[in-house]
Design a protein around this motif. Structure first.
Motif, mmCIF file in Angstrom:
data_model
loop_
_atom_site.group_PDB
_atom_site.id
_atom_site.type_symbol
_atom_site.label_atom_id
_atom_site.label_comp_id
_atom_site.label_asym_id
_atom_site.label_seq_id
_atom_site.Cartn_x
_atom_site.Cartn_y
_atom_site.Cartn_z
ATOM 1 N N MET A 22 -3.427 12.062 -5.644
ATOM 2 C CA MET A 22 -4.235 11.953 -4.431
ATOM 3 C C MET A 22 -5.050 10.663 -4.498
ATOM 4 N N GLN A 23 -4.372 9.555 -4.233
ATOM 5 C CA GLN A 23 -5.028 8.253 -4.283
ATOM 6 C C GLN A 23 -4.136 7.218 -3.613
ATOM 7 N N THR A 24 -4.727 6.161 -3.108
ATOM 8 C CA THR A 24 -3.978 5.071 -2.497
ATOM 9 C C THR A 24 -3.758 3.964 -3.523
ATOM 10 N N THR A 72 0.825 -1.214 0.000
ATOM 11 C CA THR A 72 0.000 0.000 0.000
ATOM 12 C C THR A 72 0.860 1.267 0.000
ATOM 13 N N VAL A 73 0.523 2.202 -0.903
ATOM 14 C CA VAL A 73 1.202 3.500 -1.008
ATOM 15 C C VAL A 73 0.119 4.580 -1.030
ATOM 16 N N VAL A 74 0.250 5.589 -0.157
ATOM 17 C CA VAL A 74 -0.752 6.647 -0.053
ATOM 18 C C VAL A 74 -0.203 7.947 -0.653
ATOM 19 N N ASN A 75 -0.907 8.477 -1.628
ATOM 20 C CA ASN A 75 -0.630 9.793 -2.231
ATOM 21 C C ASN A 75 0.836 9.967 -2.646
ATOM 22 N N GLN A 128 -2.580 0.127 -4.409
ATOM 23 C CA GLN A 128 -2.538 -1.182 -3.770
ATOM 24 C C GLN A 128 -1.424 -2.031 -4.374
ATOM 25 N N TRP A 186 -6.828 12.086 -10.901
ATOM 26 C CA TRP A 186 -6.155 11.819 -9.633
ATOM 27 C C TRP A 186 -5.083 12.860 -9.297
ATOM 28 N N ALA A 213 5.883 9.881 -0.719
ATOM 29 C CA ALA A 213 4.509 9.439 -0.460
ATOM 30 C C ALA A 213 4.161 9.821 0.966
ATOM 31 N N GLU A 214 2.886 10.038 1.212
ATOM 32 C CA GLU A 214 2.450 10.361 2.567
ATOM 33 C C GLU A 214 2.516 9.147 3.478
ATOM 34 N N SER A 215 2.472 7.966 2.878
ATOM 35 C CA SER A 215 2.624 6.721 3.632
ATOM 36 C C SER A 215 3.048 5.621 2.658
#
Length: 288
Positions: A212-214, A194-197, A216, A247, A268-270
């Motif tokens: 701006m999307q996660t 998982t990678v966020v933004n 998978q 996005w 990435a934010e996460s």
């Protein structure tokens, strides 16, 4: 030796060189033509107010050589059928002793002179809206990949474990544009989990593009920034592809490669450790 390979969108090729049945005589228009805007004032001469490189027009001359008149007619029909302007753009791959470069263009005109014996001369006029020559294949730069550690022979036991590889997290990479002008690129972000933004930043210009999307596991996000082909798509693990242009954030820029060195950083934010980035680009040159 000069050679011209004409390739259509399905990968089929027509070769013009020094052999039967299609002989290449010359390729004209491989240089540069520019538009210069000027303004006259109360002084001698003019001010230059703007300049841009014009579209390129190639004039290709050659001959169809055959053993019989019937064979010549058949080869001429095949020649015209292959170069059908309705097929859209073609890759024109020009090769000489020093270079092998590609130009994308459309067929404007095909002319034939009266056949003389077993020889039929022809002329093809090509319009290339993007006036620069490029390499046949894109250059590739991979960032944040697994590096091999294992060497043979191997002896593995419960007490002595063997590490076959480790992940190299190079968040910053340099892309060298060896061309004559600024150009776009194709950025691929692969999610290992998982990678966020995720985002990519040009360190020199401070411009960035952010999603701006996660993502998978297995998702491959592809951002294309070429001037005539800007798009954002996602390739899912199940083999499907989706347009996700919406996005990107409103303050994002379609990053370009300046001539010379270009430093980029992905973030990435996460889940930043779950990204593998690959950048493809194709240097654009004035001539060959």
């Amino acid at each position: 030796m000069e050679k011209l390979i004409i390739r259509d969108s399905k990968g089929r090729e027509l070769i013009l060189d020094k052999s039967h049945p299609y002989l290449l005589s010359s390729v004209e228009g491989i240089g540069v033509n520019s538009n210069i805007s000027t303004m006259q004032g109360n002084f001698d001469g003019v001010n230059i107010t703007g300049m841009n490189i014009r579209e390129k027009t190639l004039n290709i001359t050659g001959s169809i050589v055959s053993n019989t008149k019937r064979e010549m007619q058949q080869e001429r029909a095949r020649f015209v059928s292959f170069l059908n302007p309705n097929k859209g753009s073609f890759d024109f791959i020009y090769q000489n002793d020093a270079h092998k470069k590609k130009l994308v263009g459309n067929v404007q005109r095909i002319d034939f002179r009266e056949a003389v014996g077993r020889l039929q001369k022809f002329q093809i006029q090509i319009l290339a809206p993007f006036p620069f020559w490029q390499e046949v294949s894109e250059r590739k730069k991979e960032i944040a990949l697994w590096t091999k550690d294992a060497y043979f022979p191997l002896v593995a036991t419960k007490e002595k474990k063997i590490v076959f590889g480790h992940r190299v997290s190079n968040l910053i990479c340099n892309i060298y544009n060896a061309g004559d002008v600024e150009t776009g690129m194709r950025i691929q972000l692969k999610a290992l989990a998982t990678v966020v933004n995720p985002s990519v930043l040009n360190i020199y210009t401070h411009e960035f593009i952010k999603i701006m999307q996660t993502l998978q596991k297995g998702d491959v996000l592809e951002i294309t920034t070429y001037a005539n082909n800007k798009r954002v798509v996602i390739h899912k693990a199940d083999g499907t592809t989706k347009n996700v242009f919406n996005w990107i954030t409103l303050d994002s820029e379609f990053l370009q490669l300046a001539v010379g060195d270009n430093l980029f950083r992905y973030d990435a934010e996460s889940g930043i450790d779950n990204i593998e980035m690959t950048i493809y680009h194709n240097p654009a040159t004035m001539g060959v």
